[in-house]
Design a protein around this motif. Structure first.
Motif, short mmCIF file in Angstrom:
data_model
loop_
_atom_site.label_atom_id
_atom_site.label_comp_id
_atom_site.label_asym_id
_atom_site.label_seq_id
_atom_site.Cartn_x
_atom_site.Cartn_y
_atom_site.Cartn_z
N ALA A 21 -3.96 26.39 19.51
CA ALA A 21 -4.81 25.24 19.21
C ALA A 21 -4.00 24.14 18.51
CB ALA A 21 -6.00 25.65 18.36
N CYS A 22 -3.15 24.54 17.60
CA CYS A 22 -2.29 23.57 16.91
C CYS A 22 -1.35 22.91 17.91
CB CYS A 22 -1.49 24.28 15.82
SG CYS A 22 -0.36 23.21 14.91
N MET A 23 -0.80 23.69 18.81
CA MET A 23 0.11 23.14 19.82
C MET A 23 -0.62 22.13 20.71
SD MET A 23 2.18 26.64 20.79
CE MET A 23 3.36 25.90 21.91
N CYS A 24 -1.86 22.42 21.07
CA CYS A 24 -2.64 21.49 21.91
C CYS A 24 -2.89 20.17 21.19
CB CYS A 24 -3.97 22.12 22.31
SG CYS A 24 -3.84 23.43 23.53
N VAL A 25 -3.27 20.25 19.92
CA VAL A 25 -3.50 19.03 19.15
C VAL A 25 -2.19 18.25 19.00
CG1 VAL A 25 -4.18 18.11 16.89
CG2 VAL A 25 -5.54 19.93 17.96
N ALA A 26 -1.11 18.95 18.70
CA ALA A 26 0.20 18.30 18.58
C ALA A 26 0.55 17.57 19.88
CB ALA A 26 1.27 19.31 18.22
N ALA A 27 0.27 18.20 21.00
CA ALA A 27 0.57 17.57 22.29
C ALA A 27 -0.25 16.30 22.48
CB ALA A 27 0.30 18.55 23.43
N ARG A 28 -1.54 16.35 22.12
CA ARG A 28 -2.40 15.17 22.25
C ARG A 28 -1.96 14.04 21.33
NH1 ARG A 28 -6.65 19.33 22.24
NH2 ARG A 28 -7.08 19.80 24.42
N LEU A 29 -1.27 14.40 20.26
CA LEU A 29 -0.73 13.40 19.33
C LEU A 29 0.64 12.88 19.77
CD1 LEU A 29 -1.66 15.20 15.98
CD2 LEU A 29 -2.61 13.02 16.79
N GLY A 30 1.12 13.38 20.91
CA GLY A 30 2.43 12.95 21.39
C GLY A 30 3.59 13.70 20.75
N LEU A 31 3.31 14.88 20.18
CA LEU A 31 4.33 15.64 19.46
C LEU A 31 4.80 16.89 20.20
CD1 LEU A 31 2.74 15.42 15.88
CD2 LEU A 31 4.58 14.00 16.84
N ILE A 32 4.50 17.00 21.48
CA ILE A 32 4.85 18.23 22.20
C ILE A 32 6.35 18.50 22.17
CG2 ILE A 32 5.03 17.25 24.53
CD1 ILE A 32 3.20 20.21 24.79
N ASP A 33 7.16 17.46 22.19
CA ASP A 33 8.61 17.64 22.15
C ASP A 33 9.12 18.02 20.76
OD1 ASP A 33 8.80 17.07 24.84
OD2 ASP A 33 9.15 14.94 24.51
N ARG A 34 8.25 17.98 19.78
CA ARG A 34 8.61 18.35 18.40
C ARG A 34 8.36 19.83 18.14
NH1 ARG A 34 12.05 15.77 16.48
NH2 ARG A 34 12.53 15.72 18.64
N LEU A 35 7.63 20.51 19.04
CA LEU A 35 7.30 21.92 18.85
C LEU A 35 8.51 22.80 19.12
CD1 LEU A 35 3.84 21.97 20.65
CD2 LEU A 35 4.26 21.96 18.18
N VAL A 36 8.71 23.79 18.27
CA VAL A 36 9.86 24.68 18.41
C VAL A 36 9.41 26.10 18.05
CG1 VAL A 36 10.65 24.25 16.04
CG2 VAL A 36 12.28 25.01 17.77
N SER A 37 9.97 27.07 18.75
CA SER A 37 9.63 28.47 18.46
C SER A 37 10.44 28.99 17.29
CB SER A 37 9.89 29.34 19.70
OG SER A 37 11.29 29.48 19.93
N LEU A 38 9.91 29.99 16.63
CA LEU A 38 10.64 30.63 15.55
C LEU A 38 11.90 31.29 16.08
CD1 LEU A 38 10.78 31.36 12.56
CD2 LEU A 38 9.39 33.39 13.08
N GLN A 39 11.82 31.87 17.26
CA GLN A 39 13.00 32.50 17.85
C GLN A 39 14.12 31.49 18.07
OE1 GLN A 39 12.66 34.06 21.88
NE2 GLN A 39 14.15 35.65 21.41
N ALA A 40 13.79 30.29 18.55
CA ALA A 40 14.81 29.26 18.77
C ALA A 40 15.47 28.87 17.45
CB ALA A 40 14.20 28.04 19.45
N LEU A 41 14.68 28.76 16.39
CA LEU A 41 15.24 28.45 15.07
C LEU A 41 16.17 29.57 14.61
CD1 LEU A 41 12.05 27.07 13.26
CD2 LEU A 41 13.98 25.73 14.14
N ALA A 42 15.71 30.81 14.77
CA ALA A 42 16.51 31.96 14.34
C ALA A 42 17.82 32.07 15.14
CB ALA A 42 15.70 33.25 14.47
#
Length: 166
Positions: A114-135
């Motif tokens: 749900a957070c990811m969907c709202v982020a996408a509607r705000l134009g932030l989909i490219d800002r989303l990152v997985s914990l695995q990618a960070l690790a």
């Protein structure tokens, strides 16, 4: 992702980072931040539950910035994206804080659909990152993450969200 990049992280990802013991690596490499509600959520939960992961919230608050979110910030988020009213409080506050920042100045780590969907509607989909990618970026790619913290799961969710928004 580079050393010092600003990462806004939700309570679920904080708890999983503690479970997998990559938390110290993340906060040493990235500029990890959260909001007060997420810090409070880390202290809640069923402590007698078999899979409970303890998080020292005092240490959390000492080691990373924990931002207060005002009612005005929450209202601004909901005015920009009404569906934000329906997401969990921690994720709502994280996004309310995120939209006060300059665009492209941060990453968001949340495994919540749900957070990811709202982020996408705000134009932030490219800002989303997985914990695995960070690790993986901090040299901890050999960890066994729960499914919704993996890069594969995140990639599939982002694709599905983007297709739904079109």
């Amino acid at each position: 992702m580079n050393k010092g990049d600003r990462v806004l992280i939700d309570s679920n990802a904080i708890i999983e980072a503690h479970r997998t013991r990559c938390w110290p690596n993340l906060i040493a490499f990235f500029s990890v931040e959260t909001v007060d509600m997420c810090a409070r959520e880390c202290a809640s939960g069923k402590q007698l539950h078999r899979h409970y992961v303890p998080v020292d919230t005092n240490a959390l608050r000492e080691n990373i910035p924990t931002h207060e979110v005002s009612d005005a910030m929450r209202l601004e988020l909901i005015c920009k994206e009404p569906s934000a009213a329906d997401i969990d409080d921690g994720e709502k506050d994280l996004l309310a804080f995120a939209i006060t920042l300059p665009p492209n100045a941060f990453l968001i780590c949340s495994p919540d659909k749900a957070c990811m969907c709202v982020a996408a509607r705000l134009g932030l989909i490219d800002r989303l990152v997985s914990l695995q990618a960070l690790a993986e970026r901090v040299g901890r790619g050999n960890l066994s993450f729960r499914q919704n913290y993996t890069e594969n799961w995140h990639r599939k969710q982002r694709t599905t969200i983007q297709l739904d928004i079109l």
